[in-house]
Design a protein around this motif. Sequence first.
Motif, short mmCIF file in Angstrom:
data_model
loop_
_atom_site.label_atom_id
_atom_site.label_comp_id
_atom_site.label_asym_id
_atom_site.label_seq_id
_atom_site.Cartn_x
_atom_site.Cartn_y
_atom_site.Cartn_z
N LEU A 1 0.81 -1.21 0.00
CA LEU A 1 0.00 0.00 0.00
C LEU A 1 0.85 1.27 0.00
CD1 LEU A 1 -2.76 1.35 0.08
CD2 LEU A 1 -2.77 1.03 2.57
N THR A 2 1.73 1.40 0.98
CA THR A 2 2.56 2.60 1.05
C THR A 2 3.45 2.73 -0.18
OG1 THR A 2 2.55 2.50 3.47
CG2 THR A 2 4.23 3.87 2.44
N GLY A 3 3.92 1.61 -0.71
CA GLY A 3 4.73 1.65 -1.92
C GLY A 3 3.99 2.27 -3.09
N ILE B 1 -2.75 5.70 -14.32
CA ILE B 1 -2.18 4.93 -13.21
C ILE B 1 -2.99 3.66 -13.08
CG2 ILE B 1 -1.72 4.85 -10.74
CD1 ILE B 1 -1.43 7.90 -10.77
N VAL B 2 -2.31 2.53 -13.03
CA VAL B 2 -2.96 1.25 -12.80
C VAL B 2 -2.38 0.66 -11.52
CG1 VAL B 2 -3.46 -1.05 -13.70
CG2 VAL B 2 -3.23 0.89 -15.29
N ASN B 3 -3.23 0.46 -10.52
CA ASN B 3 -2.82 -0.06 -9.23
C ASN B 3 -3.23 -1.53 -9.11
OD1 ASN B 3 -1.86 2.47 -8.36
ND2 ASN B 3 -3.90 3.07 -7.66
N MET B 4 -2.30 -2.38 -8.70
CA MET B 4 -2.61 -3.78 -8.56
C MET B 4 -3.18 -4.04 -7.16
SD MET B 4 -2.57 -6.14 -10.82
CE MET B 4 -1.35 -5.47 -11.94
N SER B 5 -4.46 -4.41 -7.14
CA SER B 5 -5.08 -4.86 -5.90
C SER B 5 -5.18 -6.39 -5.98
CB SER B 5 -6.45 -4.19 -5.70
OG SER B 5 -7.05 -4.62 -4.50
N SER B 6 -6.31 -6.95 -5.62
CA SER B 6 -6.46 -8.40 -5.58
C SER B 6 -7.91 -8.73 -5.32
CB SER B 6 -5.58 -8.97 -4.45
OG SER B 6 -5.93 -10.31 -4.15
N ALA B 7 -8.31 -9.95 -5.62
CA ALA B 7 -9.63 -10.41 -5.18
C ALA B 7 -9.74 -10.27 -3.67
CB ALA B 7 -9.86 -11.86 -5.61
N VAL C 1 -5.75 -0.36 -1.25
CA VAL C 1 -5.47 0.03 -2.63
C VAL C 1 -6.74 0.49 -3.33
CG1 VAL C 1 -4.76 -0.87 -4.90
CG2 VAL C 1 -3.42 -1.42 -2.86
N ILE C 2 -7.86 -0.15 -3.03
CA ILE C 2 -9.14 0.26 -3.66
C ILE C 2 -9.50 1.68 -3.23
CG2 ILE C 2 -11.59 -0.25 -3.88
CD1 ILE C 2 -9.71 -2.29 -5.20
N SER D 1 -9.99 7.36 -4.64
CA SER D 1 -9.71 8.75 -4.23
C SER D 1 -8.84 9.46 -5.25
CB SER D 1 -9.01 8.75 -2.87
OG SER D 1 -9.83 8.14 -1.88
N LEU D 2 -7.80 8.77 -5.75
CA LEU D 2 -6.93 9.39 -6.75
C LEU D 2 -7.68 9.66 -8.05
CD1 LEU D 2 -3.35 7.79 -6.78
CD2 LEU D 2 -4.04 10.09 -6.10
N ALA D 3 -8.59 8.77 -8.42
CA ALA D 3 -9.35 8.97 -9.65
C ALA D 3 -10.12 10.29 -9.59
CB ALA D 3 -10.30 7.80 -9.90
N LYS D 4 -10.70 10.58 -8.44
CA LYS D 4 -11.44 11.84 -8.26
C LYS D 4 -10.50 13.04 -8.28
CE LYS D 4 -15.14 9.67 -5.58
NZ LYS D 4 -15.82 9.56 -4.27
#
Length: 258
Positions: free
Chosen positions: A114-116, A136-142, A161-162, A167-170
Amino acid sequence: MVELRADGQRVLVTAGASGIGRAIVEALLDAGARIHVCDVDAAVLASFRQSFAGVGATRADVADEADVDRLFAEVEERLGGLDVLVNNAGIAGPTAAVEEITPADWRRCIEVDLTGQFLCARRAVPMLKQAGGGAIVNMSSAAGRLGYAYRTPYAAAKYGVIGFTESLAKELGPFNITVNAILPGIVQGPRIERVIRARAEQLGLSYEEMERRYLEKVSLRRMVTAQEVATMVLYLVSPLGRGVSGQSLGVCGNVETL
């Protein structure tokens, strides 16, 4: 007709030297992108450099602020700017009951997963703004949408990450920057084999029985491939994906529960 291409885009892929990251690099290179990668594993990075001589590569731990600063200095020097950040770096974290997890293991998982992503985004965003927009594409997970017993640090980070993505999208939409999260499920490869083995040991089961239990929770009853995840990344950074932002996109065969 708009194509699934990334011609000329300057892309940073974190943890790009192996696994899902390497599949992303291959897909974007084939689509015409210019790539820089980082990885924390020196041996893996050396192997990557031999296979991808024209791709910039930096040894860096995304949880280390000084490493991230050095990484972005090298990206600026090599690519001259940035159009896409793929926040792929992550670790599995411990598999244990919550009372057995050490605070150090908890912190390390949160810091990398997350912090990374925060440390990389804070350096990438000024470059994306200077470029007039980007992705920006952030890798989260199921595990970022389902509770995950015995994997609490990992699930907590991936849920985070979600929230970070939405928040970043807004925040960045007015600057023509899209931000999305990808949620892989059970991805073929050595990493999931280690995860299944650790979970099997935790529950006193055989590897085969644990794998069967994992797959019967997936609607498609199969693992997904790193290439399928990479194709989703390519879509999001291509002209076809420019209208998609703030989304959590599962590439998991529909994991029903964990």
